[in-house]
Design a protein around this motif. Structure first.
Motif, PDB file in Angstrom:
ATOM      1  N   GLU A   1       8.399   1.871   0.407  1.00  7.14           N
ATOM      2  CA  GLU A   1       8.352   2.114  -1.066  1.00  7.14           C
ATOM      3  C   GLU A   1       7.902   3.588  -1.442  1.00  7.14           C
ATOM      4  O   GLU A   1       6.996   3.922  -0.585  1.00  7.14           O
ATOM      5  CB  GLU A   1       7.315   1.126  -1.929  1.00  7.14           C
ATOM      6  N   ASN A   2       8.606   4.459  -2.186  1.00  9.00           N
ATOM      7  CA  ASN A   2       8.097   5.717  -2.553  1.00  9.00           C
ATOM      8  C   ASN A   2       6.928   5.813  -3.549  1.00  9.00           C
ATOM      9  O   ASN A   2       6.992   5.009  -4.729  1.00  9.00           O
ATOM     10  CB  ASN A   2       9.318   6.446  -2.966  1.00  9.00           C
ATOM     11  N   VAL A   3       5.977   6.885  -3.513  1.00  7.38           N
ATOM     12  CA  VAL A   3       5.132   7.127  -4.360  1.00  7.38           C
ATOM     13  C   VAL A   3       4.862   8.610  -4.542  1.00  7.38           C
ATOM     14  O   VAL A   3       5.591   9.227  -3.883  1.00  7.38           O
ATOM     15  CB  VAL A   3       3.560   6.341  -3.805  1.00  7.38           C
ATOM     16  N   TYR A   4       4.011   8.961  -5.437  1.00 11.60           N
ATOM     17  CA  TYR A   4       3.704  10.150  -5.475  1.00 11.60           C
ATOM     18  C   TYR A   4       2.086  10.469  -5.302  1.00 11.60           C
ATOM     19  O   TYR A   4       1.597  10.063  -6.582  1.00 11.60           O
ATOM     20  CB  TYR A   4       4.495  11.290  -6.326  1.00 11.60           C
ATOM     21  N   LEU A   5       1.565  11.187  -4.623  1.00 11.77           N
ATOM     22  CA  LEU A   5       0.049  11.725  -4.399  1.00 11.77           C
ATOM     23  C   LEU A   5      -0.203  13.081  -4.867  1.00 11.77           C
ATOM     24  O   LEU A   5       0.795  13.713  -4.824  1.00 11.77           O
ATOM     25  CB  LEU A   5      -0.672  11.332  -3.260  1.00 11.77           C
ATOM     26  N   PRO A   6      -1.379  13.610  -5.282  1.00 13.97           N
ATOM     27  CA  PRO A   6      -1.660  14.776  -5.852  1.00 13.97           C
ATOM     28  C   PRO A   6      -1.198  15.883  -4.583  1.00 13.97           C
ATOM     29  O   PRO A   6      -1.405  15.474  -3.488  1.00 13.97           O
ATOM     30  CB  PRO A   6      -3.045  15.020  -6.257  1.00 13.97           C
TER      31      PRO A   6
ATOM     32  N   GLU B   1      -1.305  18.036 -12.443  1.00 19.37           N
ATOM     33  CA  GLU B   1       0.039  18.335 -11.665  1.00 19.37           C
ATOM     34  C   GLU B   1       0.885  17.265 -12.260  1.00 19.37           C
ATOM     35  O   GLU B   1       0.570  16.367 -12.572  1.00 19.37           O
ATOM     36  CB  GLU B   1      -0.246  18.086 -10.138  1.00 19.37           C
TER      37      GLU B   1
ATOM     38  N   TYR C   1       3.957   2.787   2.428  1.00 21.81           N
ATOM     39  CA  TYR C   1       4.376   3.957   1.254  1.00 21.81           C
ATOM     40  C   TYR C   1       4.729   5.338   1.894  1.00 21.81           C
ATOM     41  O   TYR C   1       4.562   5.674   3.060  1.00 21.81           O
ATOM     42  CB  TYR C   1       3.176   4.168   0.406  1.00 21.81           C
TER      43      TYR C   1
ATOM     44  N   CYS D   1      -5.456  14.780 -11.920  1.00 21.02           N
ATOM     45  CA  CYS D   1      -4.189  14.105 -10.958  1.00 21.02           C
ATOM     46  C   CYS D   1      -4.243  12.876 -10.718  1.00 21.02           C
ATOM     47  O   CYS D   1      -5.509  12.034 -10.523  1.00 21.02           O
ATOM     48  CB  CYS D   1      -4.395  14.904  -9.480  1.00 21.02           C
ATOM     49  N   MET D   2      -3.221  12.028 -10.699  1.00 21.98           N
ATOM     50  CA  MET D   2      -2.992  10.896 -10.549  1.00 21.98           C
ATOM     51  C   MET D   2      -2.103  10.411  -9.384  1.00 21.98           C
ATOM     52  O   MET D   2      -1.099  11.355  -8.833  1.00 21.98           O
ATOM     53  CB  MET D   2      -2.376  10.131 -11.784  1.00 21.98           C
ATOM     54  N   VAL D   3      -2.140   9.111  -8.734  1.00 24.95           N
ATOM     55  CA  VAL D   3      -1.105   8.611  -8.024  1.00 24.95           C
ATOM     56  C   VAL D   3      -0.119   8.050  -8.675  1.00 24.95           C
ATOM     57  O   VAL D   3      -0.472   7.091  -9.652  1.00 24.95           O
ATOM     58  CB  VAL D   3      -1.845   7.573  -7.221  1.00 24.95           C
ATOM     59  N   ILE D   4       1.177   8.143  -8.529  1.00 27.72           N
ATOM     60  CA  ILE D   4       2.363   7.373  -9.363  1.00 27.72           C
ATOM     61  C   ILE D   4       2.515   6.431  -8.003  1.00 27.72           C
ATOM     62  O   ILE D   4       3.140   6.555  -6.932  1.00 27.72           O
ATOM     63  CB  ILE D   4       3.475   8.181  -9.474  1.00 27.72           C
ATOM     64  N   LYS D   5       2.359   5.373  -8.384  1.00 28.59           N
ATOM     65  CA  LYS D   5       2.554   3.962  -7.448  1.00 28.59           C
ATOM     66  C   LYS D   5       3.872   3.391  -7.527  1.00 28.59           C
ATOM     67  O   LYS D   5       4.768   3.928  -8.367  1.00 28.59           O
ATOM     68  CB  LYS D   5       1.708   2.855  -8.160  1.00 28.59           C
ATOM     69  N   PRO D   6       4.224   2.587  -6.577  1.00 29.02           N
ATOM     70  CA  PRO D   6       5.751   2.240  -6.479  1.00 29.02           C
ATOM     71  C   PRO D   6       6.354   1.955  -7.850  1.00 29.02           C
ATOM     72  O   PRO D   6       7.395   2.439  -8.179  1.00 29.02           O
ATOM     73  CB  PRO D   6       5.609   1.129  -5.434  1.00 29.02           C
TER      74      PRO D   6
ATOM     75  N   LYS E   1      14.255   2.319   2.964  1.00 27.43           N
ATOM     76  CA  LYS E   1      14.178   1.372   1.967  1.00 27.43           C
ATOM     77  C   LYS E   1      14.647  -0.178   2.619  1.00 27.43           C
ATOM     78  O   LYS E   1      13.979  -1.066   2.477  1.00 27.43           O
ATOM     79  CB  LYS E   1      14.913   1.698   0.673  1.00 27.43           C
TER      80      LYS E   1
ATOM     81  N   PHE F   1      -6.845   6.701  -1.788  1.00 29.72           N
ATOM     82  CA  PHE F   1      -6.605   5.962  -2.598  1.00 29.72           C
ATOM     83  C   PHE F   1      -6.277   4.290  -1.943  1.00 29.72           C
ATOM     84  O   PHE F   1      -6.639   3.482  -2.740  1.00 29.72           O
ATOM     85  CB  PHE F   1      -4.681   6.496  -2.649  1.00 29.72           C
TER      86      PHE F   1
ATOM     87  N   TYR G   1       6.711   5.111  -9.727  1.00 27.52           N
ATOM     88  CA  TYR G   1       7.769   6.250  -9.098  1.00 27.52           C
ATOM     89  C   TYR G   1       9.109   5.557  -9.150  1.00 27.52           C
ATOM     90  O   TYR G   1      10.063   6.773  -9.250  1.00 27.52           O
ATOM     91  CB  TYR G   1       7.279   6.536  -7.616  1.00 27.52           C
TER      92      TYR G   1
ATOM     93  N   LEU H   1      -5.539  11.936   1.600  1.00 33.25           N
ATOM     94  CA  LEU H   1      -5.418  11.199  -0.022  1.00 33.25           C
ATOM     95  C   LEU H   1      -4.918  10.084   0.129  1.00 33.25           C
ATOM     96  O   LEU H   1      -5.342   9.146  -0.864  1.00 33.25           O
ATOM     97  CB  LEU H   1      -4.468  12.148  -0.616  1.00 33.25           C
TER      98      LEU H   1
ATOM     99  N   TRP I   1       8.067  12.037  -0.572  1.00 30.05           N
ATOM    100  CA  TRP I   1       8.991  13.117  -0.512  1.00 30.05           C
ATOM    101  C   TRP I   1       8.373  14.314  -1.562  1.00 30.05           C
ATOM    102  O   TRP I   1       8.093  14.443  -2.448  1.00 30.05           O
ATOM    103  CB  TRP I   1      10.167  13.081  -1.002  1.00 30.05           C
TER     104      TRP I   1
END
Lengths: 477, 477
Positions: free
Chosen positions: B67-72, A158, B137, A39-44, B62, B122, A47, B118, B140
């Motif tokens: 800034e938006n990101v996505y974590l596991p 994921e 960060y 699983c990874m973090v999608i950074k700004p 914003k 990170f 994303y 998480l 959603w």
């Protein structure tokens, strides 16, 4: 030459393409690894690309009447098992929830690997009459597949995606929607991502678990490997029969609905990297570049330089995504960083430029430098972004054409996959046996039976029996 | 009177508010139940509200540099356990994944109930120097909490939300961000959702597991119960110490970062229903109404009626979200349905109206009918939507004022919570014991210590000792 350090640390794509890819995703700050394997973090920076993809793809969906919904992330084991082919395809790679709080669950729940079964369970209660049809629903969410080998964006445990699930009164309407969404995908890839794709149908061996027909768009990466970039499935009424989804038709008889599903994922970001990137890093098509123009002030401590940079930003930001790199790094470092991050245009402005009423624009894709008067900047930026978007697609298409070969027989086929990398077009008898043999001996799979068929030979490239279809073959991610 | 059937089936809110709520969420087609206990399908009419909330809230984020990101979605058990208070608060209500595919996992993973751990894991690798700060960060996503009692939107095992997680160089900056985001939430609720809120701080008993301070916005529902509508937490450097998140400051010493988190959820849709709804169904504030204007043709089979309805739609759709109900239902049924779904404006147009060059606009909130000439329609719609948005907030504020009481002593306090329902403002000594006693005897909790303090009395409403704070008390969802 500390300025160049950032670039020097990237592996050349000709030396080791896989390592180059990893270097780019890390150095361009698209992702980070996590404590959760696979699983990874999608950074700004990563994303924001996904947000631009979502926004533009979602708008295209809505133009065709798609409505968004949200279904649960959990699927009870008994629900997953209702459609035989489907459960066989997915059960070996799902994550199982067995406890809620301190209590064991009465029934295990899997974290959705895809949501056909949930949509069927919902449609069963939601659809009663022909008036309720068609249902053209989509959701944006994450799904989980317990992959053994993982790579950022390309294959992770994921990932983010959209999954459309539709229900129709007739088989014809379902087939038309399946093709319509494939065309939306293909057009989106070409117009927005500047990635040309081959449209076609998957063979039975490669189709989705539970589908009657799977259609695909296949793109060619810079290293000559293929990437399946979006799929659209026609389920016929198989799921409807397994889940008992019936509607009262106009003739007052009960009929099973016909269904489709279609999806695209964050793997598209991997495709952007591998189609457009170069040894300086990421190259983003303007339409999905979170920053389209990066203004780099030169000798920014001199009076008026930063002010001018901000003035240009304010001028450009009405129509473009623009930022000023006013950090305390050296200009050389900033140039290298802007290249690594793939900003389509870099604007350099220093005291002498200001005096002369001009600046320098640097194209990321060609690295061409263009002097332009400040009065003409806005128009020039607009023109260049349009040109870059167009030329990136043209270059990617030319690369694909150069790396698409034809083989009339097995000798040619083997020679091509030994000496070259790319798509090979060759005829096929339609038998699974030949596909299996080709995969075993060459690690090559059928990518698709393209809609645009050609008669390259009259016999199957593998067995020599009469050919039924022309197939694109390739090594795939 | 079959036309009225849809409406008649709703329970009156005065008879049974809980049943009224359930009737509205189902009849307005916001959700459907699923085979997964405590999880719901958010249907198109519900999800479209969430999309409008997301879009407008995200834009406000914003503007403040988020800034938006996505974590596991998965948290290894050992990671969840790193911060003592946090794990105690959440471990009893998480879902545990124990198997990946056919294999048991070496370590259990929980499905995120919230992502502080998480983000810490990170940030530990992502933050090195003061140059990397602040990190602001947000993501959603959906989260899971294994609740025993569930209700659509208000409390479900899986729900959608945003969670912001920030890291700062100083305690002051973290506190400022915590308050800034609470203000963003409060302004969003009032300006977009037309819901007035009380801003304040949670007591230690009610604060978030692991936080130094939790701030909240509290709204009053139509039945006089409170709904916590958004929270913002200041963590100090407690998580940073537990996870060892340090940065080299300008003075070259290593320091722990200071952190915040803040979230809002799909429960806001529940708030919209319970603040604005009435016995005819949902009433949507124009800014979050997926359909702002519903055009209902009367005698639509007469030549020219449907054409005129489409013409008006095309005129209005440039600036508003508009649709024509051209289904084969009767006008009466369509009127009732438009009211149930909460469209702010309904435009009725029939052959006689067309002849007279006019139409009738019906306000959902007041049910007032207004005759307007077709020439003036666009301007009138614009004016009415602005008026409705404003008046819905005013009415909600007046309702809250009418249902906010003050109690100087325990007798008054008990009498108010026995005879009335709403907020009660009363003084508190600051001791947990009094909070516990009030909760045990009256099922009433401290909602917040409001930023705007008043001195209602000098002694605690419960124990009579000197008071430290004025508190809003209430029964809450």
């Amino acid at each position: 030459m500390a300025d160049k350090k950032m670039v020097q640390e990237i592996t050349s794509m000709d030396v080791d393409f896989a390592q180059w890819y990893t270097d780019v995703v890390i150095k361009a700050e698209l992702i980070d690894y996590t404590s959760v394997k696979g699983c990874m973090v999608i950074k700004p920076a990563g994303y924001a690309i996904w947000e631009l993809i979502q926004k533009q793809l979602d708008a295209r969906f809505k133009e065709t009447g798609v409505e968004n919904v949200y279904l649960p992330m959990f699927i009870p084991e008994s629900l997953l098992e209702k459609e035989k082919d489907h459960v066989e395809g997915f059960a070996p790679e799902v994550a199982w929830v067995t406890h809620g709080g301190l209590q064991p669950l009465q029934e295990r729940l899997c974290v959705r690997p895809t949501s056909e079964t949930l949509f069927c369970d919902f449609y069963k209660n939601d659809i009663h009459s022909y008036r309720d049809l068609p249902r053209v629903y989509n959701q944006w969410c994450s799904v989980v597949r317990w992959e053994k080998e993982t790579r950022p964006f390309l294959r992770s445990r994921e990932f983010l995606w959209q999954e459309g699930h539709t229900a129709h009164a007739t088989a014809e309407e379902a087939e038309a929607r399946t093709i319509q969404m494939l065309n939306v995908y293909a057009d989106f890839c070409e117009q927005v991502l500047a990635i040309p794709v081959v449209k076609g149908q998957k063979t039975d061996k490669e189709k989705f678990a539970g589908a009657v027909a799977t259609y695909t768009i296949e793109a060619l990466m810079h290293d000559g490997k293929a990437l399946q970039s979006g799929t659209s499935h026609n389920f016929g009424n198989g799921f409807a029969k397994a889940f008992d989804i019936q509607f009262a038709d106009k003739d007052n008889t009960l009929k099973h609905v016909y269904q489709t599903s279609w999806g695209m994922t964050t793997r598209l970001i991997g495709a952007i990297i591998m189609v457009h990137g170069d040894n300086e890093g990421l190259v983003l098509p303007p339409r999905v570049a979170p920053t389209q123009v990066c203004i780099v002030p030169v000798m920014q401590k001199k009076e008026g330089v930063l002010d001018k940079a901000y003035e240009l930003r304010d001028l450009l930001k009405k129509n473009f995504r623009v930022k000023v790199d006013d950090s305390d790094k050296t200009p050389g470092y900033k140039f290298a960083e802007a290249e690594m991050r793939g900003y389509p245009l870099r604007v350099e402005i220093g005291p002498k430029d200001i005096e002369a009423g001009k600046c320098v624009i640097c194209r990321r894709d060609t690295r061409e430098k263009i002097e332009v008067s400040l009065d003409a900047l806005e128009a020039k930026v607009s023109e260049l972004l349009t040109t870059i978007q167009k030329e990136m697609l043209e270059r990617a298409r030319a690369h694909r054409e150069e790396h698409t070969y034809t083989a009339k027989n097995m000798d040619e086929f083997v020679q091509l996959f030994t000496e070259k990398s790319g798509f090979v077009k060759a005829m096929w008898c339609g038998e699974r046996e030949c596909e299996d043999k080709i995969k075993e001996t060459l690690s090559v799979t059928s990518r698709c039976m393209p809609f645009e068929q050609e008669e390259i030979a009259q016999t199957c490239v593998c067995c020599g029996k009469p050919a039924k279809k022309m197939v694109y073959w390739g090594r795939a991610y």
